[in-house]
Write an enzyme that holds these catalytic residues in place. Structure first.
Site, PDB file in Angstrom:
ATOM      1  N   TRP A 100      31.945  39.621  44.235  1.00  0.00           N
ATOM      2  CA  TRP A 100      33.004  40.527  43.579  1.00  0.00           C
ATOM      3  C   TRP A 100      34.238  39.977  43.749  1.00  0.00           C
ATOM      4  O   TRP A 100      34.916  40.007  42.850  1.00  0.00           O
ATOM      5  CB  TRP A 100      32.772  41.939  44.202  1.00  0.00           C
ATOM      6  CG  TRP A 100      31.412  42.811  43.582  1.00  0.00           C
ATOM      7  CD1 TRP A 100      30.660  43.315  44.588  1.00  0.00           C
ATOM      8  CD2 TRP A 100      30.964  42.848  42.410  1.00  0.00           C
ATOM      9  NE1 TRP A 100      29.578  43.590  43.966  1.00  0.00           N
ATOM     10  CE2 TRP A 100      29.742  43.409  42.615  1.00  0.00           C
ATOM     11  CE3 TRP A 100      31.404  42.587  41.037  1.00  0.00           C
ATOM     12  CZ2 TRP A 100      28.863  43.722  41.431  1.00  0.00           C
ATOM     13  CZ3 TRP A 100      30.787  43.001  40.153  1.00  0.00           C
ATOM     14  CH2 TRP A 100      29.160  43.422  40.385  1.00  0.00           C
ATOM     15  N   ASP A 167      39.936  46.083  45.858  1.00  0.00           N
ATOM     16  CA  ASP A 167      38.851  46.641  45.194  1.00  0.00           C
ATOM     17  C   ASP A 167      37.989  47.368  46.604  1.00  0.00           C
ATOM     18  O   ASP A 167      37.724  46.971  47.284  1.00  0.00           O
ATOM     19  CB  ASP A 167      38.000  45.469  44.797  1.00  0.00           C
ATOM     20  CG  ASP A 167      36.613  45.819  44.222  1.00  0.00           C
ATOM     21  OD1 ASP A 167      36.293  47.206  44.263  1.00  0.00           O
ATOM     22  OD2 ASP A 167      35.855  45.013  43.689  1.00  0.00           O
ATOM     23  N   LYS A 191      29.567  54.165  43.321  1.00  0.00           N
ATOM     24  CA  LYS A 191      28.934  54.151  44.556  1.00  0.00           C
ATOM     25  C   LYS A 191      29.374  55.568  45.331  1.00  0.00           C
ATOM     26  O   LYS A 191      28.416  55.960  45.815  1.00  0.00           O
ATOM     27  CB  LYS A 191      29.607  52.907  45.353  1.00  0.00           C
ATOM     28  CG  LYS A 191      28.835  51.629  44.967  1.00  0.00           C
ATOM     29  CD  LYS A 191      29.480  50.717  43.919  1.00  0.00           C
ATOM     30  CE  LYS A 191      28.704  49.765  43.503  1.00  0.00           C
ATOM     31  NZ  LYS A 191      29.322  48.710  43.033  1.00  0.00           N
TER      32      LYS A 191
HETATM   33  C1  LIG Z   1      29.711  47.452  42.430  1.00  0.00           C
HETATM   34  C2  LIG Z   1      30.992  46.729  42.567  1.00  0.00           C
HETATM   35  C3  LIG Z   1      31.758  46.147  41.547  1.00  0.00           C
HETATM   36  C4  LIG Z   1      31.451  46.190  40.067  1.00  0.00           C
HETATM   37  O1  LIG Z   1      31.943  47.272  39.426  1.00  0.00           O
HETATM   38  P1  LIG Z   1      31.474  47.446  38.035  1.00  0.00           P
HETATM   39  O2  LIG Z   1      32.130  48.981  37.839  1.00  0.00           O
HETATM   40  O3  LIG Z   1      30.103  47.592  37.651  1.00  0.00           O
HETATM   41  O4  LIG Z   1      32.296  46.723  37.239  1.00  0.00           O
HETATM   42  C5  LIG Z   1      32.964  45.597  41.928  1.00  0.00           C
HETATM   43  N1  LIG Z   1      33.370  45.267  43.016  1.00  0.00           N
HETATM   44  C6  LIG Z   1      32.632  45.949  43.932  1.00  0.00           C
HETATM   45  C7  LIG Z   1      33.028  45.680  45.660  1.00  0.00           C
HETATM   46  C8  LIG Z   1      31.421  46.537  43.793  1.00  0.00           C
HETATM   47  O5  LIG Z   1      30.516  47.104  44.812  1.00  0.00           O
END
Ligand SMILES: *Cc1c(COP(=O)(O)O)cnc(C)c1O
Length: 357
Positions: A100, A167, A191
């Protein structure tokens, strides 16, 4: 309905209370005689939900004045681009701790100059790099606090000499965070805070408006601030579930309580991984995530991987297969994953050891 132990990485387990409350809103929303997915997003009933949801974010995370919380579409993946477009003028720095993080870096590279200050790609991202230097001549420093696929986490809010952007898709609301240390925090809701379909953005308002490039209306954070996340139709259903998920979290006692519960759950499982000679944890101990616990069969029992997954499946455990890029196992222990599920997994590992060793 059968009792499942849900270890999915996302979308994933959500609080039963939030799901049940949502079912009621789906039947009759706020006494309107209509479903929450049938009312106008300009109705006073819906506007109240938007206001309350932002207020819950501010209260739970103790977000200081000067920040806004936005609810957008496009997932964390669109934020990889929006961050760079809105903040990268001359140069940006990124910490590469997983796929990511790498994707965020890639999007920024398409916008301007980017430096990668450190990467743990050399060992398939099984640790969080230390002793790196954050350059001071950059517009911002970007980190991924929890690396969902590899089970590593930055659990302490770091001090950055430049604006820090994180993020936090997979560990938001798992612990208290000192929001004042960040210029922006973002993530997909799916999540810890709701279903897929809504993306949260916590942004410090005075950080905006500094880049000279043209910003398309929908990709400009100011558009969404000025319109209270309703420049266009917001993802009403996802926001409704998020609202109820945050209420559940508040009723439980908030983030201090949640953090204690999460630390306890993760310790139960890591202790078993370290004790049980059939399994090994893949992340370095000081980088271990309390959200995603990644492990494999130990060398001697490598051929038993499929057996263990089938054995766990028999016991109604779902989502234990590791990410397709790393294999092995991953148990995601998000906020709504009850301690009972973790205890059941530990018991399952012990039983498997008895039967196979
Ligand atoms: C799941 C995840 C993403 C992707 O998220 P989307 O909403 O599917 O674009 C990005 N960064 C992390 C750390 C994630 O766990």
């Amino acid at each position: 309905m059968k009792q499942i132990h849900n270890f999915n990485a996302g979308p994933c387990v959500l609080p039963k209370e939030a799901i049940n409350a949502t079912i009621e809103h789906l039947k009759d929303f706020a006494g309107t005689g209509m479903s929450v997915i049938e009312v106008s997003h300009r109705s006073k009933e819906w506007e109240a939900v938007m206001k309350e949801t932002e207020a819950l974010w501010k209260e739970l995370l103790q977000i200081p004045d000067g920040y806004r919380v936005l609810f957008l579409g496009g997932g964390a993946s669109l934020q990889f681009l929006m961050v760079a477009m809105n903040f990268l003028e001359k140069k940006a720095a990124y910490l590469e701790t997983g796929v990511w993080a790498k994707k965020a870096l890639k999007e920024a590279k398409g916008i301007g100059e980017v430096v990668c200050v450190a990467s743990s790609a050399d060992t398939v991202y099984n640790y969080i790099p230390k002793n790196y230097k954050i350059p001071t001549d950059v517009d911002y420093f970007h980190i991924t606090t929890n690396n969902t696929i590899y089970g590593t986490e930055i659990r302490k809010d770091i001090d950055s000499p430049v604006p820090l952007i994180a993020d936090m898709s997979s560990d938001i609301m798992s612990r208290p965070v000192d929001v004042s240390k960040y210029a922006m925090i973002y993530g997909g809701a799916q999540k810890n805070v709701g279903p897929a379909g809504v993306t949260f953005v916590i942004v410090k308002e005075d950080m905006l408006g500094k880049v000279t490039r043209y910003l398309p209306t929908m990709l400009n954070y100011k558009t969404h601030i000025e319109n209270d996340s309703m420049f266009n139709t917001p993802p009403v259903f996802s926001i409704m579930v998020m609202n109820e998920t945050l209420k559940w979290l508040k009723n439980l006692g908030g983030l201090e309580v949640m953090n204690k519960m999460n630390v306890e759950k993760a310790a139960l499982l890591y202790d078993e991984i370290d004790r049980n000679s059939m399994f090994v944890g893949t992340a370095e101990k000081d980088s271990r995530s309390i959200m995603n616990v990644c492990f494999v069969m130990s060398e001697q029992y490598k051929d038993k991987e499929a057996d263990f997954l089938a054995f766990a499946r028999e016991k109604n455990m779902v989502g234990l297969k590791g990410h397709r890029s790393v294999g092995g196992f991953r148990a995601s222990l998000y906020n709504a994953c009850p301690k009972e599920s973790v205890l059941a997994l530990v018991a399952c590992m012990q039983e498997f050891e008895k039967l196979n060793k």
